[in-house]
Design an enzyme around this catalytic site. Sequence first.
Site, PDB file in Angstrom:
ATOM      1  N   GLN A   1     -21.971  32.442 -54.142  1.00 46.82           N
ATOM      2  CA  GLN A   1     -23.141  32.230 -53.886  1.00 46.82           C
ATOM      3  C   GLN A   1     -24.202  32.502 -55.072  1.00 46.82           C
ATOM      4  O   GLN A   1     -25.434  32.095 -54.941  1.00 46.82           O
ATOM      5  CB  GLN A   1     -23.758  32.803 -52.453  1.00 46.82           C
ATOM      6  CG  GLN A   1     -23.036  32.462 -51.392  1.00 46.82           C
ATOM      7  CD  GLN A   1     -23.488  32.888 -50.222  1.00 46.82           C
ATOM      8  OE1 GLN A   1     -23.031  34.148 -49.734  1.00 46.82           O
ATOM      9  NE2 GLN A   1     -24.399  32.400 -49.467  1.00 46.82           N
TER      10      GLN A   1
ATOM     11  N   HIS B   1     -17.866  35.136 -42.282  1.00 52.62           N
ATOM     12  CA  HIS B   1     -18.594  34.316 -42.799  1.00 52.62           C
ATOM     13  C   HIS B   1     -18.506  34.448 -44.233  1.00 52.62           C
ATOM     14  O   HIS B   1     -18.574  33.635 -44.953  1.00 52.62           O
ATOM     15  CB  HIS B   1     -19.763  34.411 -42.128  1.00 52.62           C
ATOM     16  CG  HIS B   1     -21.077  33.685 -42.854  1.00 52.62           C
ATOM     17  ND1 HIS B   1     -21.605  32.347 -42.212  1.00 52.62           N
ATOM     18  CD2 HIS B   1     -21.642  33.745 -44.242  1.00 52.62           C
ATOM     19  CE1 HIS B   1     -22.334  32.116 -42.995  1.00 52.62           C
ATOM     20  NE2 HIS B   1     -22.244  32.694 -44.049  1.00 52.62           N
ATOM     21  N   GLU B   2     -18.739  35.462 -44.774  1.00 48.86           N
ATOM     22  CA  GLU B   2     -18.688  36.025 -46.075  1.00 48.86           C
ATOM     23  C   GLU B   2     -17.390  35.620 -46.894  1.00 48.86           C
ATOM     24  O   GLU B   2     -17.403  35.255 -47.957  1.00 48.86           O
ATOM     25  CB  GLU B   2     -19.241  37.496 -46.319  1.00 48.86           C
ATOM     26  CG  GLU B   2     -20.675  37.720 -46.216  1.00 48.86           C
ATOM     27  CD  GLU B   2     -21.613  36.923 -46.619  1.00 48.86           C
ATOM     28  OE1 GLU B   2     -21.766  36.228 -47.429  1.00 48.86           O
ATOM     29  OE2 GLU B   2     -22.656  36.483 -45.716  1.00 48.86           O
TER      30      GLU B   2
ATOM     31  N   GLY C   1     -25.513  39.107 -45.694  1.00 52.43           N
ATOM     32  CA  GLY C   1     -24.399  39.252 -46.574  1.00 52.43           C
ATOM     33  C   GLY C   1     -24.305  38.167 -47.678  1.00 52.43           C
ATOM     34  O   GLY C   1     -25.312  37.174 -47.688  1.00 52.43           O
TER      35      GLY C   1
ATOM     36  N   HIS D   1     -16.709  32.337 -47.678  1.00 52.25           N
ATOM     37  CA  HIS D   1     -16.961  31.886 -49.340  1.00 52.25           C
ATOM     38  C   HIS D   1     -15.971  32.110 -50.432  1.00 52.25           C
ATOM     39  O   HIS D   1     -15.936  31.369 -51.261  1.00 52.25           O
ATOM     40  CB  HIS D   1     -18.345  32.523 -49.525  1.00 52.25           C
ATOM     41  CG  HIS D   1     -19.642  31.974 -48.763  1.00 52.25           C
ATOM     42  ND1 HIS D   1     -20.026  30.671 -48.915  1.00 52.25           N
ATOM     43  CD2 HIS D   1     -20.604  32.612 -47.805  1.00 52.25           C
ATOM     44  CE1 HIS D   1     -21.293  30.850 -48.254  1.00 52.25           C
ATOM     45  NE2 HIS D   1     -21.519  31.829 -47.671  1.00 52.25           N
TER      46      HIS D   1
ATOM     47  N   CYS E   1     -26.837  30.290 -43.349  1.00 55.36           N
ATOM     48  CA  CYS E   1     -26.461  30.824 -44.677  1.00 55.36           C
ATOM     49  C   CYS E   1     -27.269  30.692 -45.780  1.00 55.36           C
ATOM     50  O   CYS E   1     -28.235  29.674 -45.874  1.00 55.36           O
ATOM     51  CB  CYS E   1     -25.087  29.952 -44.967  1.00 55.36           C
ATOM     52  SG  CYS E   1     -24.483  30.376 -46.609  1.00 55.36           S
ATOM     53  N   LEU E   2     -27.494  31.609 -46.633  1.00 51.67           N
ATOM     54  CA  LEU E   2     -28.397  31.384 -47.656  1.00 51.67           C
ATOM     55  C   LEU E   2     -28.389  30.301 -48.488  1.00 51.67           C
ATOM     56  O   LEU E   2     -29.203  29.750 -49.139  1.00 51.67           O
ATOM     57  CB  LEU E   2     -28.283  32.871 -48.825  1.00 51.67           C
ATOM     58  CG  LEU E   2     -28.856  34.252 -47.851  1.00 51.67           C
ATOM     59  CD1 LEU E   2     -28.633  35.193 -48.818  1.00 51.67           C
ATOM     60  CD2 LEU E   2     -30.315  34.036 -47.367  1.00 51.67           C
TER      61      LEU E   2
END
Length: 186
Positions: free
Chosen positions: A50, A141-142, A45, A145, A99-100
């Site tokens: 991000q 999670h996404e 995701g 953000h 997480c990225l």
Amino acid sequence: MILPIYIYGQPVLRKVAEDITPDYPQLKELIVDMWETLAESEGIGLAAPQIGKAIRLSVIDLDVISEDLPEYKDFRKVFINPHIIEYDEENTDSMEEGCLSLPAIHEKVTRPTRIHVEWDDENFQHHDEWVDGYLARVMQHEFDHLDGKMFIDRISPLRKQLIQSKLRALVQGRYRCGYKTKPVRR
């Protein structure tokens, strides 16, 4: 085009993202770039903050885990202006998340297993549904953000204290990962 992923400490990751309209500049190209960036970083995701954009846009690709979770075969969706309307707090589970934007940090996070979500797809068709299971976790999670939150905001104060040195290292640009990033400083 593969875009750099913004790393913990970047102010855009803490902004509440804005809804967008169909006339958002170069939206189709941005979505293509997000898919390419997600594939290159081997994530599941990616939310627009991000990549430095404070807009309510996210892409989720669960096809990459369909060998283990066959129900997600061919699951690749764009979420525009997503909002979680309601959390079904009756059932929760804990699972390790990464997480990225937080390379090399993984922590157990407890989340509801079922959520009520509204969003528009890439054609601005409106969706309103209850989602459960692993998809509900990934969406939470996404979409966190998009509200200026990260999974580390959902761990215990003790766990957060224990990872402070790792977080400090990220802010200082002391990390390694296999994808293009935009650190706070180098």
